[in-house]
Write a protein that holds these residues in place. Structure first.
Motif, short mmCIF file in Angstrom:
data_model
loop_
_atom_site.label_atom_id
_atom_site.label_comp_id
_atom_site.label_asym_id
_atom_site.label_seq_id
_atom_site.Cartn_x
_atom_site.Cartn_y
_atom_site.Cartn_z
N GLU A 427 0.83 -1.21 0.00
CA GLU A 427 0.00 0.00 0.00
C GLU A 427 0.86 1.26 0.00
O GLU A 427 0.51 2.27 -0.60
CB GLU A 427 -0.92 0.00 1.21
CG GLU A 427 -1.93 1.15 1.20
CD GLU A 427 -2.92 1.05 2.33
OE1 GLU A 427 -3.66 2.02 2.54
OE2 GLU A 427 -2.96 -0.01 3.00
N LEU A 430 1.87 2.50 -3.56
CA LEU A 430 0.83 3.00 -4.47
C LEU A 430 0.75 4.52 -4.39
O LEU A 430 0.38 5.09 -3.37
CB LEU A 430 -0.53 2.40 -4.12
CG LEU A 430 -0.67 0.89 -4.35
CD1 LEU A 430 -2.00 0.40 -3.82
CD2 LEU A 430 -0.53 0.57 -5.83
N THR A 431 1.10 5.14 -5.48
CA THR A 431 0.97 6.59 -5.60
C THR A 431 -0.22 6.88 -6.50
O THR A 431 -0.67 6.01 -7.26
CB THR A 431 2.24 7.22 -6.20
OG1 THR A 431 2.39 6.73 -7.54
CG2 THR A 431 3.47 6.83 -5.37
N PRO A 432 -0.75 8.09 -6.45
CA PRO A 432 -1.88 8.42 -7.35
C PRO A 432 -1.56 8.17 -8.82
O PRO A 432 -2.38 7.65 -9.57
CB PRO A 432 -2.13 9.89 -7.06
CG PRO A 432 -1.67 10.07 -5.64
CD PRO A 432 -0.47 9.19 -5.48
N CYS A 435 -1.48 4.42 -9.54
CA CYS A 435 -2.85 3.88 -9.60
C CYS A 435 -3.53 4.22 -10.93
O CYS A 435 -4.24 3.40 -11.52
CB CYS A 435 -3.68 4.43 -8.44
SG CYS A 435 -3.17 3.79 -6.82
N LYS A 436 -3.27 5.43 -11.38
CA LYS A 436 -3.88 5.84 -12.64
C LYS A 436 -3.37 5.01 -13.81
O LYS A 436 -4.12 4.61 -14.70
CB LYS A 436 -3.60 7.33 -12.88
CG LYS A 436 -4.29 7.88 -14.12
CD LYS A 436 -4.05 9.38 -14.24
CE LYS A 436 -4.77 9.92 -15.47
NZ LYS A 436 -4.55 11.37 -15.63
N ILE A 438 -2.17 1.98 -13.61
CA ILE A 438 -2.70 0.61 -13.48
C ILE A 438 -4.15 0.57 -14.00
O ILE A 438 -4.56 -0.38 -14.67
CB ILE A 438 -2.62 0.15 -12.02
CG1 ILE A 438 -1.15 -0.04 -11.62
CG2 ILE A 438 -3.38 -1.16 -11.82
CD1 ILE A 438 -0.94 -0.38 -10.15
N GLN A 439 -4.89 1.60 -13.66
CA GLN A 439 -6.27 1.66 -14.16
C GLN A 439 -6.32 1.68 -15.70
O GLN A 439 -7.17 1.04 -16.33
CB GLN A 439 -6.97 2.90 -13.58
CG GLN A 439 -7.28 2.78 -12.11
CD GLN A 439 -7.84 4.08 -11.54
OE1 GLN A 439 -7.77 5.12 -12.19
NE2 GLN A 439 -8.35 4.03 -10.31
N ASN A 442 -5.69 -1.77 -16.94
CA ASN A 442 -6.86 -2.64 -16.76
C ASN A 442 -7.96 -2.33 -17.79
O ASN A 442 -8.69 -3.23 -18.22
CB ASN A 442 -7.41 -2.48 -15.35
CG ASN A 442 -6.56 -3.25 -14.34
OD1 ASN A 442 -5.81 -4.16 -14.71
ND2 ASN A 442 -6.65 -2.88 -13.07
N PHE A 605 -5.21 -4.37 -7.28
CA PHE A 605 -4.47 -3.53 -6.34
C PHE A 605 -5.43 -2.85 -5.41
O PHE A 605 -6.64 -2.77 -5.72
CB PHE A 605 -3.62 -2.49 -7.09
CG PHE A 605 -4.42 -1.45 -7.81
CD1 PHE A 605 -4.60 -0.18 -7.23
CD2 PHE A 605 -5.00 -1.71 -9.02
CE1 PHE A 605 -5.34 0.78 -7.90
CE2 PHE A 605 -5.72 -0.76 -9.68
CZ PHE A 605 -5.89 0.51 -9.12
#
Length: 605
Positions: A427, A430-432, A435-436, A438-439, A442, A605
């Motif tokens: 955790e 994970l930076t903003p 995460c973006k 990774i999104q 996906n 994640f």
């Protein structure tokens, strides 16, 4: 005039001008039958001949539901025609005598087909889809049955009068012209409409006097004479005889063997009147003569237009061009060689069209370039195959996009943490921005997954239809090769004809030589009979006949073309099948299925 025709005339009755006329029209019909261009006119001549030698024709006309069909059944003494009130007669039906009972359907194109008598209602009253389709192309019916009445007369059960605007009614002029007597059927107690009266008046002006049959006298309680008087007051000067009858009483009399009921029905009076009227041989001869005069005018119009219209123009130009090319000798030979060489190359190209096709992509390219490989089955398969490959390309593109995005994610992670990217992530890692990214990955993965679903769907269809499509494509290739081979055979046959049967080729202007023969026959055999024999033809009509025939015979269908000498060289036959090997399409499942990278896993994640 041929010896055979002269012999036929010697065997005819000199005192029967109609018989002599028909014996001359028969060979004319035979001559014209060799030309399909005048087929309709020839069929009309056949009708004139048939009507002249057959029993007199009596036509029953009238509006719907006046009992025409019931009346005919009563005259025949049997329930031959179905007479439902809800289903009026939909086809003009000629009832003729024969020991064998059957139906002959005469179609608009002249074709005649026989059917079992049990199918009669299908043609006359049925409103089924199949019946409507048949009647759309049907001209009329001939129903042959065993009946004493029909030994003397042919009866026509007609469709109802068509009522139009302005109180007008219509009925087929061609059918009216064929009939010797016309009986107009009216329902007792139901006065004639204005449209009917106008129609009967029109018939009268055409020289046709209709006789009035008032049906249903049992329904008006003794008021028949008053009804008849009232109707004749309105239009009696347009009609001939009048007969009141009851078709229903006649049917009941037959069913109950009641002599009195038969007398009351007056059906016998109607049949006797028919016999009395049709016994006028002079009137029948006059009718046939009038029809023939009209037919000659129709033939004149048609013959005068032939030289300026297809197919005569093309046929004439072909013969002239053919003769000119043939006389050119070497030029014709070189043309033959060029054409054979072209067919040879076409055959070679088609025979190896699938030689290099080893993948679905190559197959689709081939289908785009060769139009002879098209048909609905192939078009549908091509559509599925194109969608399959498009989705494969889209999937690969998305997969590349995913790989590039994943690489960028790895670089970013290593730059931020100094470590290689592995999942699952802590955790704290994970930076903003991470995460973006990774999104984004996906989302691409979901698109890949969706594309993969489509790929499998189209892939299944393409594989399932592969054998069928391959067989069809190989068949289309064989058809194309056969067509090319036939062209080569035709060229070889044409070359032989041109060199060894030039006389026949020069004289072969399609079917039109028989028109010239018909012209001579009309002038030599038909015109003298119409002008000199004892036929009921007026002097004014004789002048018309002379003018019409003169215009018929002045159209020139004869021509002269010099016969060319035989060419010095004849090309050797060519066997394309032996010269060129046929490569059939033989794709397997492995050739069809595209290699695609595995579906990326979704990052949790």
């Amino acid at each position: 005039m041929t010896e055979r025709f002269s012999e036929q005339l010697n065997n005819t009755d000199e005192h029967n001008p109609l018989e002599q006329l028909i014996e001359r029209l028969k060979p004319l019909h035979s001559i014209l039958s060799r030309n399909s261009y005048v087929k309709d006119t020839t069929n009309r001549l056949k009708q004139i001949i048939d009507d002249a030698i057959s029993q007199p024709i009596v036509l029953l006309i009238g509006k719907e539901r006046v009992g025409k069909t019931t009346l005919i059944n009563s005259l025949l003494g049997r329930n031959l025609l179905e007479d439902r009130l809800s289903e009026p007669t939909r086809t003009n039906t000629f009832l003729k005598y024969s020991n064998e009972e059957y139906i002959k359907a005469v179609f608009l194109n002249g074709m005649e087909v026989t059917f079992d008598i049990a199918n009669l209602s299908l043609f006359t009253i049925s409103n089924s889809e199949s019946a409507q389709i048949i009647r759309k192309h049907l001209d009329y019916l001939e129903v042959y049955i065993t009946s004493e009445l029909l030994k003397k007369v042919t009866i026509v059960d007609s469709v109802a009068l068509e009522t139009g605007e302005n109180n007008t009614a219509y009925f087929s002029p061609a059918l009216l012209q064929r009939c010797n007597e016309v009986f107009w059927v009216l329902q007792a107690g139901s006065p004639a409409t204005k449209a009917e009266v106008n129609f009967i008046e029109k018939l009268n002006k055409m020289g046709v006097t209709a006789h009035l049959v008032v049906n249903g006298i049992d329904q008006v309680d003794g008021e028949v004479e008053a009804f008849l008087d009232m109707e004749k007051e309105r239009y009696g000067y347009f009609i001939g005889e009048d007969v009141p009858v009851s078709a229903l009483q006649a049917q009941e009399a037959r069913n109950t063997n009641s002599t009195q009921l038969l007398i009351d029905s007056r059906i016998t009076q109607l049949s006797q009147l028919m016999f009395q009227l049709i016994d006028n041989k002079q009137k029948k001869t006059r009718n046939i003569a009038e029809r023939l005069i009209q037919w000659l005018e129709r033939l004149r119009v048609e013959i005068n237009t032939i030289p300026a219209r297809e197919p005569y123009v093309s046929a004439y130009e072909y013969v002239i061009q053919h003769q000119r090319d043939f006389n050119s000798g070497t030029a014709q030979l070189q043309q033959d060689k060029a054409l054979i060489n072209s067919l040879d190359k076409q055959y070679e190209s088609v025979s190896k069209v699938f030689k290099e096709v080893q993948t679905l992509f190559q197959l689709l390219q081939t289908l785009e370039s060769d139009s002879y490989l098209r048909d609905p089955i192939i078009d549908m398969y091509e559509e599925m195959a194109v969608l399959y490959q498009k989705n494969v390309r889209d999937y690969r593109k998305l997969h590349v996009e995913y790989s590039m995005e994943y690489g960028q994610l790895e670089k970013y992670f290593k730059k931020q943490t100094g470590m290689s990217l592995t999942f699952p992530l802590e955790e704290s890692e994970l930076t903003p921005l991470l995460c973006k990214r990774i999104q984004t990955l996906n989302k691409i993965q979901i698109n890949c997954e969706q594309k993969l679903v489509f790929i499998k769907k189209y892939e299944q269809v393409v594989l399932e239809k592969l054998d069928t499509v391959q067989s069809r494509l190989n068949e289309l290739v064989e058809n194309r090769l056969s067509s090319i081979h036939n062209q080569l055979n035709e060229l070889e046959a044409q070359r032989i004809r041109e060199r060894f049967y030039m006389t026949a080729s020069v004289n072969k202007l399609a079917e039109f030589n028989c028109i010239a023969e018909a012209q001579r026959f009309i002038k030599d055999a038909i015109e003298p009979l119409l002008l000199e024999r004892v036929l009921p033809i007026k002097e004014q009509e004789k002048m018309q006949i002379q003018q019409t025939i003169e215009r018929i015979v002045t159209v020139d269908f004869m021509f002269e073309t010099p016969i060319a000498a035989e060419a010095d060289e004849i090309l050797a036959p060519l066997n394309l099948k032996e010269k060129h090997q046929l490569f059939e399409l033989r794709l397997t499942e492995e050739d069809i299925v595209s290699d695609i990278p595995e579906l990326p896993e979704k990052i949790e994640f």
